[in-house]
Design an enzyme around this catalytic site. Structure first.
Site, PDB file in Angstrom:
ATOM      1  N   ASP A 190     -11.636 -53.121  20.253  1.00 47.00           N
ATOM      2  CA  ASP A 190     -11.556 -54.370  21.017  1.00 47.00           C
ATOM      3  C   ASP A 190     -12.944 -54.768  21.495  1.00 47.00           C
ATOM      4  OD1 ASP A 190      -8.863 -54.632  20.781  1.00 47.00           O
ATOM      5  OD2 ASP A 190      -8.379 -53.831  22.776  1.00 47.00           O
ATOM      6  N   GLU A 244      -9.182 -48.765  16.742  1.00 48.18           N
ATOM      7  CA  GLU A 244      -8.769 -48.329  18.067  1.00 48.18           C
ATOM      8  C   GLU A 244      -7.256 -48.365  18.217  1.00 48.18           C
ATOM      9  OE1 GLU A 244     -10.423 -50.755  21.185  1.00 48.18           O
ATOM     10  OE2 GLU A 244      -9.023 -50.007  22.681  1.00 48.18           O
ATOM     11  N   TYR A 293       3.386 -25.821  32.754  1.00 47.29           N
ATOM     12  CA  TYR A 293       4.674 -25.326  33.248  1.00 47.29           C
ATOM     13  C   TYR A 293       4.707 -23.817  33.375  1.00 47.29           C
ATOM     14  CZ  TYR A 293       6.916 -29.823  33.426  1.00 47.29           C
ATOM     15  OH  TYR A 293       7.265 -31.092  33.790  1.00 47.29           O
TER      16      TYR A 293
END
Lengths: 376, 659
Positions: A257, A205, A109
């Protein structure tokens, strides 16, 4: 305590001065080039697969020495060239000189504005400014924190340990249900480890799994540090993991996973990533142990068919891509990935809850660690 | 004009039937059709057998003649106007709008043919006055050779009287009954006579003749014949016809006809006054008359049986062999002998004595024997430059291209296809391309879908030339496609002469012509694109320089403006807009070939410059630590401008001295 703080402050100032000088040199070089009416350029080490190599000995992904030259008088590079110096000047003027630190979103910004006489913005999206910052890091050979920048923090940790964070002593075994959120800068001048009874680190995770483990007080029962990166671990988390592993000599177990993406999260923690290859030595934990989920766990733990999710095209493509990475060249990894491709399914860690809500805490992890059932 | 042939309308059946097949069809039909009214009108019915013979009758046996003459006596009662009203559509008077167009077209075609034949640069005035809601007055005036007074009534007020009838030569020549048919149409719908004013030369008087057709006799009836003391033209002809018509715009209107005629005939100056008083003036775009097409004898491969029969009959007293070698082009006595042998016809037979079967065999043999292609001197294309000049006169476009193919032959007829493109400018960008079709310089305005020319435009892959083309559609681009087919014999799909038939040879030539033009256009479009991208480049850099000035100034402690200045000073080295604009201007000036050579050279240089890039990079890498001493060499890559070229040498020397 007070003394070390002032030392930190002066060290910080000195480092800021150094970075300022680097930025200045970069700009002076461009001015010198343009004075000769040459095409001004900035050399930026290439952060792509083509310019990284796997260091077998150190077991790290390292950045090669190929550089790209970013020229101003080149249609495809002009804007990035302009952006590079826009960021550089903002970092120097607003951060280094005033000793302030800010987020990369904030910097976006700070540097975003409409270019005079047009409707074009300097940046349209933070996705544009983030790589420019990384480019600046590598071309200056400075770390992000040396530019007084940090990313949004992500990730939590609990466990039997007392640390000092920016001068505040924190007992990580008394963090309630939310845990201690890991800051984006975890260098030793911000975080110091006081004392611990942990015997290993467990990185999961997913935040949901971390919550399960925290609620079950797994870390207390098994004396471990329980960490999550909420997906791909940030630099702060990775730096912290490396410091825990190296300074306290704790083994690191990783639970992700059972899909290519999970496996790659482990890989990044273990040997670094392609885009941040220049920071691998500060972040990688080559001894990190992979405790699943593995395709073979489906049979091993007698999981039901309904936890299987078919691999989609993207999954398969990613898995095949990974097969070709040198850091997955070892037999066990090739076998692991090929098995996934052969069986054509993936599983989430939550699949274990299908058996019992605390199956992961009570059975899966203890058994894997106890039996040394992991891959490295 | 020299060879004016009279064709009496059924007065003597034998002569009427001896018209060439090309024209015969009209004659034959008239012969066939005109029977019916006779029957209907209840004249004494002739015997069936004789009617049948007459209907077929072009063989011309002695017996038939007699029958035909008996017939003819009865047929006198049939009026030409009856025939004409029943067959208007054959001659292009189907409806009021088309009638107006056809009238203008016939008059203009006549004027242009006359001027060209007399080697006069045509200047014509076309005026359409609206008399009342449905009635118009068409006035066409030319600066042609004029018409001898005695001939005026016959030419304008006698159907099937003309000069272009029996020649095999490229001309606009419509039916041959064109202008008189227009006059008749006017007369039938308004009752007004045609008014012809003509002068054949300075010092001679101008005649103003009002003439009508005596429709029962197909003979002119002169209503007034004055000498005009003052006429503004030293020579020329003015035709005025009043008729019932409809003036409309669009593809099939008179306005479109005039516009297209102007495009295909750059040597013609046209003043066009529309009913509402608007006047359009098209001055000559070229001062040169087109080459006069050579008249040729028919080629054996193009001949049709009926024509062959007529030719052999005309060759009275000649043997078959002799007749063949004199009436056809490219048939030597030796070839004629070969043909006779192949047909099994003794070459020493008298030409007029052959039976129908023998003639048929001869016709087949003629088609199968190898004969040299006819001379191409009989076909006169417009030419690339004049096509572009014509297009320029019509369109306010950005690019013009044209290409004329070399002559080719279909079925023994030589022809030339040429094509022109106008692109950009004020042409509508989001509409399908406009197609202008021409046969022997005459615009084809009807039946676009049935025409080989349209088909050729559809079949061309315009995407290859950077244009948009939805599947199975015309290109959608600011484009006008001009295609001209010049031939001694244009193969029309029908008597109405509205569309060209799709012969393979013609389709192929159309395709090649379009492709050639398309390639030329594409190279210009790409050049323009490059130029645009160059100016975009410039804009891009100019936009970012102030930003860089700010940043670099802030970092290095310099004034932003001074840093900006440095960048702006270097900018021209990296832009090549000026040079491309130059090249484009040169091309636009019509100096196409030169420009093409120039750009060719330039691209060569650019390539060479690009090839030097790796060298540059290597040297840059080598001198990376020495700083930027060698960098100036990098300029060459983006700076083929003269200024940069002159700087190249010192730039190369500099690092050597330092090193």
């Amino acid at each position: 305590m007070a003394r070390s703080k002032t030392m930190d402050a002066s060290a910080k100032k000195r480092r800021a001065k150094e970075t300022e000088k680097k930025i200045q040199r970069l700009a002076e070089r461009v001015v010198a080039q343009i004075k000769k009416e040459a095409n001004p350029e900035v050399k930026i080490p290439i952060r792509a697969l083509s310019n990284v190599q796997f260091n077998e000995r150190k077991r790290l992904i390292e950045l090669g020495d190929r550089e790209q030259s970013r020229e101003f008088f080149n249609v495809s590079m002009a804007k990035k060239f302009m952006q590079t110096f826009l960021v550089a000047s903002a970092v120097k003027e607003h951060l280094l000189e005033s000793g302030k630190t800010t987020s990369i979103r904030d910097l976006y910004y700070m540097t975003k504005h409409t270019i005079r006489g047009s409707k074009e913005n300097t940046f349209d999206d933070q996705k544009e400014s983030d790589p420019v910052i990384e480019d600046l890091e590598v071309s200056l050979d400075s770390l992000r924190e040396e530019l007084h920048l940090f990313a949004a923090k992500r990730g939590s940790m609990v466990g039997p340990m007392v640390i000092v964070d920016a001068g505040d002593e924190i007992d990580l075994s008394r963090m309630g249900s939310g845990g201690w959120s890991i800051p984006s800068i975890t260098e030793d001048y911000v975080i110091q480890f006081k004392k611990t009874s942990a015997k290993y680190i467990l990185l999961v995770e997913k935040e949901a799994v971390w919550h399960r483990l925290n609620e079950d007080k797994f870390w207390r029962k098994h004396s471990c540090m329980l960490v999550t990166g909420n997906g791909q671990a940030t630099r702060g988390v990775r730096r912290l993991l490396q410091r825990l592993a190296h300074e306290l000599k704790l083994p690191l177990y990783v639970l992700v996973d059972n899909d290519p993406w999970g496996l790659y999260i482990y890989s990044v923690v273990k040997q670094g990533s392609i885009s941040l290859a220049y920071e691998s030595m500060r972040m990688a934990v080559p001894d990190a142990r992979f405790i699943g989920l593995r395709t073979s766990d489906f049979k091993k733990f007698g999981l039901r068919d309904d936890v299987k999710i078919a691999l989609n095209k993207e999954d398969e493509a990613r898995a095949k891509q990974m097969l070709a990475y040198p850091w997955f060249a070892k037999k066990q990894w090739q076998k692991e990935i090929k098995e996934m491709l052969k069986e054509k399914f993936k599983m989430e860690i939550e699949a274990l809850s299908n058996k019992d809500i605390s199956f992961v805490t009570d059975v899966y992890i203890p058994q894997k660690i106890k039996r040394g059932d992991y891959l490295v | 004009m020299s060879e004016q042939v009279e064709f009496t309308f059924g007065g003597s059946g034998g002569r009427g039937a001896r018209v060439r097949p090309q024209r015969k069809t009209a004659a034959k039909r008239s012969a066939g059709k005109k029977k019916r009214p006779a029957d209907e009108e209840g004249g004494p019915a002739p015997s069936d057998s004789s009617t049948g013979r007459k209907g077929r009758g072009s063989g011309g046996g002695r017996e038939r003649r007699v029958t035909a003459e008996t017939m003819a006596a009865q047929q006198r009662e049939i009026s030409v106007s009856e025939f004409f009203t029943k067959n208007r559509h054959l001659l292009g008077f189907d409806n009021p709008a088309k009638a107006l167009l056809t009238t203008v077209k016939e008059a203009v075609d006549n004027s242009l043919d006359a001027c060209e034949e007399a080697h006069i640069l045509p200047e014509i005035v076309v005026e359409i006055q609206q008399v009342n809601e449905t009635r118009f007055r068409v006035i066409v005036e030319d600066n042609g050779p004029g018409i001898v007074k005695a001939q005026i009534p016959k030419i304008f007020a006698k159907l099937l009287y003309g000069s272009k009838f029996h020649r095999l030569r490229q001309s606009r020549g419509q039916q041959g009954i064109g202008i008189s048919a227009a006059g008749l149409y006017g007369q039938l719908t308004t009752g007004k006579p045609m008014v012809i004013t003509s002068r054949t030369g300075k010092g001679r008087p101008a005649h103003r003749i009002e003439v009508q057709i005596d429709t029962t006799k197909n003979k002119p009836k002169i209503l007034a014949d004055d000498e005009v003391a003052e006429w503004h033209r030293p020579h020329g002809t003015r035709v005025e016809i009043e008729l019932t018509g409809k003036h409309r715009g669009g593809r099939t209107g008179v306005d479109a006809y005039i516009e297209q005629t102007v495009v295909a005939n750059p040597h013609v100056a046209v003043t066009y006054r529309q009913p509402k008083g608007d006047e359009q003036v098209y001055p000559h775009a070229s001062e040169d008359l087109p080459r006069e097409p050579a008249e040729i004898k028919p080629h054996p491969h193009g001949v049709e049986l009926g024509m062959l029969m007529r030719m052999l009959q005309d060759a009275r007293g000649q043997k078959v062999k002799g007749a063949l070698s004199t009436v056809f082009s490219r048939v030597s006595p030796a070839t004629a002998e070969k043909v006779c042998k192949a047909a099994g016809v003794p070459s020493s037979h008298t030409a007029t004595s052959l039976t129908g079967e023998q003639m048929e065999a001869l016709h087949t043999a003629l088609g199968e024997t190898k004969v040299m292609a006819p001379p191409s001197s009989c076909v006169v294309p417009i030419g690339e430059e004049l096509i572009m000049a014509g297009l320029r006169r019509r369109y306010d476009a950005e690019f013009f291209e044209a290409s004329t193919r070399s002559p080719s032959v279909y079925r023994g007829n030589p022809f030339v296809v040429e094509c022109g493109l106008a692109y950009g400018g004020s042409l509508p960008a989001d509409e399908q391309a406009e197609i202008l079709r021409f046969a022997n310089r005459v615009p084809l305005q009807y039946q676009p879908k049935a025409c080989a020319i349209t088909e050729g435009v559809y079949a061309t892959n315009w995407k290859a030339y950077t244009l948009q083309q939805p599947k199975g559609s015309l290109p959608v681009a600011p484009l006008a496609v001009f295609i001209h087919l010049a031939s001694v014999w244009v193969p029309f799909t029908s008597e109405a002469k509205e569309a060209v038939a799709q012969y393979d040879e013609i389709m192929r030539e159309i395709k090649f012509a379009l492709q050639d033009c398309g390639r030329k256009l594409a190279s210009k479009l790409r050049a323009r694109e490059r130029m645009e991208s160059e100016s975009k480049r410039r804009g891009l850099f100019e936009r970012y320089i102030p930003e860089l000035g700010q940043s670099l100034g802030a970092i290095t402690g310099r004034a932003p403006k001074s840093v900006e200045k440095l960048f702006f000073a270097a900018l021209p080295q990296f832009i090549r807009v000026a040079e491309i604009a130059e090249a484009a201007a040169a091309e636009h000036a019509g100096d196409d070939k030169l420009a093409a050579k120039k750009t060719g050279k330039k691209t060569g240089k650019k390539k060479a410059a690009k090839k030097s890039t790796p060298v540059k990079k290597a040297s840059r890498a080598a001198s990376a630590k020495k700083g930027a001493t060698k960098k100036p060499a990098a300029k060459i890559k983006r700076a083929p401008a003269k200024k940069a070229r002159s700087k190249r040498a010192p730039a190369k020397k500099r690092p050597r001295r330092k090193g």
